[in-house]
Motif scaffolding. Structure first.
Motif, PDB file in Angstrom:
ATOM      1  N   GLY A  23      32.404 -77.791  41.071  1.00 42.84           N
ATOM      2  CA  GLY A  23      31.535 -77.265  40.019  1.00 42.84           C
ATOM      3  C   GLY A  23      30.663 -76.120  40.505  1.00 42.84           C
ATOM      4  O   GLY A  23      30.511 -75.099  39.824  1.00 42.84           O
ATOM      5  N   ALA A  24      30.092 -76.279  41.686  1.00 43.73           N
ATOM      6  CA  ALA A  24      29.249 -75.211  42.242  1.00 43.73           C
ATOM      7  C   ALA A  24      30.065 -73.949  42.489  1.00 43.73           C
ATOM      8  O   ALA A  24      29.630 -72.836  42.174  1.00 43.73           O
ATOM      9  N   ALA A  25      31.252 -74.117  43.024  1.00 43.96           N
ATOM     10  CA  ALA A  25      32.101 -72.952  43.291  1.00 43.96           C
ATOM     11  C   ALA A  25      32.540 -72.278  41.994  1.00 43.96           C
ATOM     12  O   ALA A  25      32.554 -71.048  41.893  1.00 43.96           O
ATOM     13  N   ALA A  26      32.872 -73.070  40.999  1.00 42.14           N
ATOM     14  CA  ALA A  26      33.327 -72.508  39.724  1.00 42.14           C
ATOM     15  C   ALA A  26      32.218 -71.720  39.039  1.00 42.14           C
ATOM     16  O   ALA A  26      32.443 -70.629  38.513  1.00 42.14           O
ATOM     17  N   PHE A  27      31.005 -72.253  39.038  1.00 43.46           N
ATOM     18  CA  PHE A  27      29.901 -71.558  38.381  1.00 43.46           C
ATOM     19  C   PHE A  27      29.358 -70.409  39.220  1.00 43.46           C
ATOM     20  O   PHE A  27      28.775 -69.477  38.684  1.00 43.46           O
ATOM     21  N   ALA A  28      29.562 -70.436  40.528  1.00 38.40           N
ATOM     22  CA  ALA A  28      29.075 -69.354  41.389  1.00 38.40           C
ATOM     23  C   ALA A  28      29.891 -68.075  41.202  1.00 38.40           C
ATOM     24  O   ALA A  28      29.405 -66.985  41.476  1.00 38.40           O
ATOM     25  N   VAL A  29      31.107 -68.190  40.724  1.00 38.19           N
ATOM     26  CA  VAL A  29      31.969 -67.029  40.545  1.00 38.19           C
ATOM     27  C   VAL A  29      31.567 -66.197  39.324  1.00 38.19           C
ATOM     28  O   VAL A  29      31.692 -64.977  39.329  1.00 38.19           O
ATOM     29  N   VAL A  30      31.062 -66.847  38.285  1.00 37.38           N
ATOM     30  CA  VAL A  30      30.847 -66.173  37.007  1.00 37.38           C
ATOM     31  C   VAL A  30      29.800 -65.050  37.071  1.00 37.38           C
ATOM     32  O   VAL A  30      30.092 -63.929  36.640  1.00 37.38           O
ATOM     33  N   PRO A  31      28.579 -65.257  37.581  1.00 39.47           N
ATOM     34  CA  PRO A  31      27.590 -64.171  37.546  1.00 39.47           C
ATOM     35  C   PRO A  31      28.011 -62.894  38.293  1.00 39.47           C
ATOM     36  O   PRO A  31      27.875 -61.800  37.726  1.00 39.47           O
ATOM     37  N   PRO A  32      28.543 -62.971  39.514  1.00 35.82           N
ATOM     38  CA  PRO A  32      28.958 -61.720  40.159  1.00 35.82           C
ATOM     39  C   PRO A  32      30.089 -61.019  39.408  1.00 35.82           C
ATOM     40  O   PRO A  32      30.107 -59.793  39.301  1.00 35.82           O
ATOM     41  N   LEU A  33      31.019 -61.794  38.875  1.00 30.48           N
ATOM     42  CA  LEU A  33      32.108 -61.195  38.125  1.00 30.48           C
ATOM     43  C   LEU A  33      31.588 -60.534  36.850  1.00 30.48           C
ATOM     44  O   LEU A  33      31.991 -59.430  36.494  1.00 30.48           O
ATOM     45  N   GLN A  34      30.667 -61.198  36.174  1.00 22.88           N
ATOM     46  CA  GLN A  34      30.077 -60.635  34.957  1.00 22.88           C
ATOM     47  C   GLN A  34      29.322 -59.343  35.272  1.00 22.88           C
ATOM     48  O   GLN A  34      29.420 -58.362  34.528  1.00 22.88           O
ATOM     49  N   MET A  35      28.584 -59.328  36.361  1.00 25.45           N
ATOM     50  CA  MET A  35      27.854 -58.114  36.746  1.00 25.45           C
ATOM     51  C   MET A  35      28.824 -56.988  37.097  1.00 25.45           C
ATOM     52  O   MET A  35      28.587 -55.830  36.756  1.00 25.45           O
ATOM     53  N   ARG A  36      29.909 -57.304  37.761  1.00 27.58           N
ATOM     54  CA  ARG A  36      30.912 -56.290  38.101  1.00 27.58           C
ATOM     55  C   ARG A  36      31.524 -55.692  36.842  1.00 27.58           C
ATOM     56  O   ARG A  36      31.665 -54.481  36.717  1.00 27.58           O
ATOM     57  N   VAL A  37      31.886 -56.554  35.905  1.00 28.18           N
ATOM     58  CA  VAL A  37      32.481 -56.075  34.656  1.00 28.18           C
ATOM     59  C   VAL A  37      31.507 -55.179  33.911  1.00 28.18           C
ATOM     60  O   VAL A  37      31.869 -54.107  33.420  1.00 28.18           O
ATOM     61  N   MET A  38      30.252 -55.587  33.830  1.00 23.54           N
ATOM     62  CA  MET A  38      29.268 -54.810  33.079  1.00 23.54           C
ATOM     63  C   MET A  38      28.926 -53.495  33.779  1.00 23.54           C
ATOM     64  O   MET A  38      28.645 -52.497  33.121  1.00 23.54           O
ATOM     65  N   SER A  39      28.969 -53.463  35.102  1.00 17.39           N
ATOM     66  CA  SER A  39      28.668 -52.218  35.810  1.00 17.39           C
ATOM     67  C   SER A  39      29.817 -51.223  35.700  1.00 17.39           C
ATOM     68  O   SER A  39      29.597 -50.016  35.657  1.00 17.39           O
ATOM     69  N   VAL A  40      31.039 -51.708  35.638  1.00 16.79           N
ATOM     70  CA  VAL A  40      32.187 -50.821  35.502  1.00 16.79           C
ATOM     71  C   VAL A  40      32.286 -50.277  34.077  1.00 16.79           C
ATOM     72  O   VAL A  40      32.618 -49.122  33.872  1.00 16.79           O
ATOM     73  N   ALA A  41      31.979 -51.104  33.105  1.00 12.18           N
ATOM     74  CA  ALA A  41      32.084 -50.701  31.698  1.00 12.18           C
ATOM     75  C   ALA A  41      30.725 -50.262  31.177  1.00 12.18           C
ATOM     76  O   ALA A  41      30.196 -50.827  30.230  1.00 12.18           O
TER      77      ALA A  41
END
Length: 113
Positions: A23-41
């Motif tokens: 659970g910790a690993a699954a939820f730890a992935v989301v914020p950095p990925l979301q920030m990457r997507v938003m910074s690229v777009a």
């Protein structure tokens, strides 16, 4: 982690530890990925964010379909974990291939003079 879960789930403590780490690993992935997507777009961050979360939801739905299919074939609950691990490995392979293709394309571009 999914390969280890059937082994760890043989005891209550092992299952609890595995689920906490998972659970910790699954939820730890989301914020950095979301920030990457938003910074690229940067032109449409709201749209990119909604598509990103939609992709997570699609992955959840497809994972449920895969797990149900494994159980409908008469396989064990352990097989569900191994199927999920195999799908995760396939996803990592696709990401790696996409990165290699993108790197090759970047090398072939010539800067404008």
């Amino acid at each position: 982690m999914m390969f280890l879960f059937p082994v760890l789930a043989t005891t209550t403590l092992g299952a609890a530890v595995a689920l906490i780490i998972w659970g910790a690993a699954a939820f730890a992935v989301v914020p950095p990925l979301q920030m990457r997507v938003m910074s690229v777009a940067h032109d449409a961050p709201g749209l990119a964010s909604s598509v990103n979360i939609g992709a997570f939801n699609l992955g959840n739905a497809l994972g449920a379909i895969a797990g149900a299919s494994v159980l409908n074939m008469g396989l064990s609950y352990t097989a569900v974990s191994f199927t999920g691990a195999g799908l995760s490995a396939l996803a990592l392979l696709l990401v790696w291939l996409q990165m290699k293709i993108a790197a090759n394309k970047a090398v072939h571009y010539q800067p404008c003079a």
